[in-house]
Design a protein around this motif. Sequence first.
Motif, PDB file in Angstrom:
ATOM      1  N   GLY A 229       0.601  -1.449  -0.055  1.00  0.00           N
ATOM      2  CA  GLY A 229       0.243   0.044  -0.160  1.00  0.00           C
ATOM      3  C   GLY A 229       0.826   1.263  -0.034  1.00  0.00           C
TER       4      GLY A 229
ATOM      5  N   ALA B 140      -7.090  -1.206   3.829  1.00  0.00           N
ATOM      6  CA  ALA B 140      -8.356  -1.738   4.301  1.00  0.00           C
ATOM      7  C   ALA B 140      -7.596  -3.182   4.832  1.00  0.00           C
ATOM      8  CB  ALA B 140      -9.495  -2.009   3.513  1.00  0.00           C
ATOM      9  N   ARG B 141      -6.874  -4.075   3.674  1.00  0.00           N
ATOM     10  CA  ARG B 141      -6.367  -5.116   4.252  1.00  0.00           C
ATOM     11  C   ARG B 141      -5.564  -5.365   5.506  1.00  0.00           C
ATOM     12  NH1 ARG B 141      -4.022  -8.783  -0.801  1.00  0.00           N
ATOM     13  NH2 ARG B 141      -6.197  -8.675  -1.182  1.00  0.00           N
TER      14      ARG B 141
ATOM     15  N   LEU C 111      -6.614   3.522  -5.943  1.00  0.00           N
ATOM     16  CA  LEU C 111      -7.391   2.619  -5.670  1.00  0.00           C
ATOM     17  C   LEU C 111      -6.577   1.244  -4.720  1.00  0.00           C
ATOM     18  CD1 LEU C 111     -10.020   1.037  -6.254  1.00  0.00           C
ATOM     19  CD2 LEU C 111      -9.224   0.523  -8.324  1.00  0.00           C
ATOM     20  N   LEU C 112      -5.388   1.074  -5.424  1.00  0.00           N
ATOM     21  CA  LEU C 112      -4.631  -0.091  -4.613  1.00  0.00           C
ATOM     22  C   LEU C 112      -3.944   0.302  -3.315  1.00  0.00           C
ATOM     23  CD1 LEU C 112      -3.397  -2.835  -4.859  1.00  0.00           C
ATOM     24  CD2 LEU C 112      -1.154  -1.872  -5.939  1.00  0.00           C
TER      25      LEU C 112
ATOM     26  N   GLU D 291      -3.757   5.327   5.183  1.00  0.00           N
ATOM     27  CA  GLU D 291      -5.039   5.906   4.879  1.00  0.00           C
ATOM     28  C   GLU D 291      -4.969   7.467   4.645  1.00  0.00           C
ATOM     29  OE1 GLU D 291      -7.275   2.738   7.782  1.00  0.00           O
ATOM     30  OE2 GLU D 291      -7.061   4.894   8.363  1.00  0.00           O
TER      31      GLU D 291
ATOM     32  N   ARG E 169      -5.773   2.527  -1.168  1.00  0.00           N
ATOM     33  CA  ARG E 169      -7.065   2.264  -0.461  1.00  0.00           C
ATOM     34  C   ARG E 169      -7.383   0.785  -0.002  1.00  0.00           C
ATOM     35  NH1 ARG E 169      -9.421   5.323   3.152  1.00  0.00           N
ATOM     36  NH2 ARG E 169      -9.351   6.918   1.784  1.00  0.00           N
ATOM     37  N   LYS E 170      -7.239  -0.268  -1.001  1.00  0.00           N
ATOM     38  CA  LYS E 170      -7.412  -1.633  -0.659  1.00  0.00           C
ATOM     39  C   LYS E 170      -6.477  -2.028  -0.091  1.00  0.00           C
ATOM     40  CE  LYS E 170      -7.876  -5.891  -3.501  1.00  0.00           C
ATOM     41  NZ  LYS E 170      -7.548  -6.445  -4.722  1.00  0.00           N
ATOM     42  N   MET E 171      -5.197  -1.665   0.139  1.00  0.00           N
ATOM     43  CA  MET E 171      -4.110  -2.416   1.057  1.00  0.00           C
ATOM     44  C   MET E 171      -4.082  -1.888   2.385  1.00  0.00           C
ATOM     45  SD  MET E 171      -2.394  -4.601  -0.882  1.00  0.00           S
ATOM     46  CE  MET E 171      -4.058  -5.075  -1.455  1.00  0.00           C
TER      47      MET E 171
END
Length: 531
Positions: A91, A108-109, A101-102, A126, A104-106
């Motif tokens: 991230g 959350a993970r 996009l990536l 974040e 934000r996805k990382m």
Amino acid sequence: MIRLVIFVLLVLALGYGFAWLADRPGDVSLLWEGQLYETRLIVAATALIALVAALLIGIWLIRLVITSPHSVKRYFRSRKRDRGYQALSTGLIAAGAGNALLARKMAARSRSLIRADQEPLIHLLEAQAALIEGRNDEARAKFEAMAEDPETRELGLRGLYLEAKRLGANEAARQYAEKAADQAPYLPWAAQATLESRSQAGRWDDALRLLDQQKAAHVFEKPQAERLRAVLLTARATERLESDPTGARDDALAALKLVSDFEPAAVIAAKALFREDKLRKAAHILEHAWKQTPHPEIAETYVRARSGDSARDRLKRAEKLEAIRPNNIESLLIVAHAALDAREFAKARAKAEAAARIAPREGVFLLLADLEEAETEDQGRIRHWLAQALKAPRDPAWVADGFVSQKWLPLSPVTGKLDAFTWKAPFDQADAPTEDHAALLDTALKTLPPVGTSVAENAEKSLADRAIVEVKAAAPVKETAKSTELIKTEQAQNRDVKIRPEQPFFGGRPDDPGVKDPKAQPDDKSRLRLF
């Protein structure tokens, strides 16, 4: 490595012990409950060692069985944490690359795999993702939360400072920088920002105090810290020159002790000493600074040290500077200006042309134009030198971030950076390829138009014109107020021309040629008549 050495030593010791027992045979007898057990010594030792090994293996197995649930749990937790850190690393790389996009996805993970209170980098990821997506309010909230945490306070203040600078909230940015500098004076960005903000506000004492703290914290190297201190002292001296010459003198002299070739400090120190009538000491300071770095401000201050000096006295002081640094363009120019003021045109022209051979720049050709105006008053020659000045490179000036100033300033008015001004040719003309200066001057001298009128003729003409004006001004008004008809009559009598009556400007009718005047146009018998 140490464990391997210990293991090898233990094996060697065990082998040596068995060999020692084998060389010394014997029997071992054991009487237990009426039974006699006999065996050899080597067999008994081997059995004892095997029993100890079996006991240790049994204890290990029992401990393994007891701690197996915790070990399994720790294994899965470690695996989960590794996956979380892998997601966090991915991230952060995505955020640095601008992949919102990536990122934000990382984020959350990684939050689902790692607790945020255990890993503050999740908040940073974040916040970076929110900045990339344009959600500045969310990013600011993240930075504020990080600023409240002692572990991430510096990172949060840094993010808030950058956001305030981006929005143009300079006062908020100053407060964040000062807060970070107070809590962590070793931060370079906070130190620089706080110094610049206090300098912009004119709080020179606070800026000097902060610089001392940062120097003790090794934020700046010693040469850089001394340079910044000299700049701050010179700025305070400039501000105190009119109201407190003594304080300005002390500050400027302290700045010169830190940076001996700092021209603004030398000029301020000399001006303060002039106000105290200490001409000799001020002249010594200026001469020392001129010897290190010839600067036109130093020369101007030195030549005009005393307001009551005549033009020839100023010329002598300029020649003294030239003797200190001969064959220097600034030395030649100051002598040429002083010679022009003293009306010594030959010397002024020689020095100006010598300066043009060193560096044909704008100021040199303007000086030659002033010289032509004062000596010959020939407009053609003046326009020639002015045209050369338009094509020549500009004179050096104080330049910072593309802003050109005729006087030194401690801060850049564009970016607010401290100690940003440097003495150089504007617009990077100093980096341009240089040409043969002597050839350029020779070409300019060859194309110089000759003097149209000598100085004596110009003087006689000006005196004659002045006399005519005085005579006309002294003549009575009655003699000059003749009527238009009387003037025309006198002119006609002098030229033996008969006065003709005035005709209206519009003449006669277009279809009436009028009657010919036989007196005005006599009849010619030899002329061929058509009608």
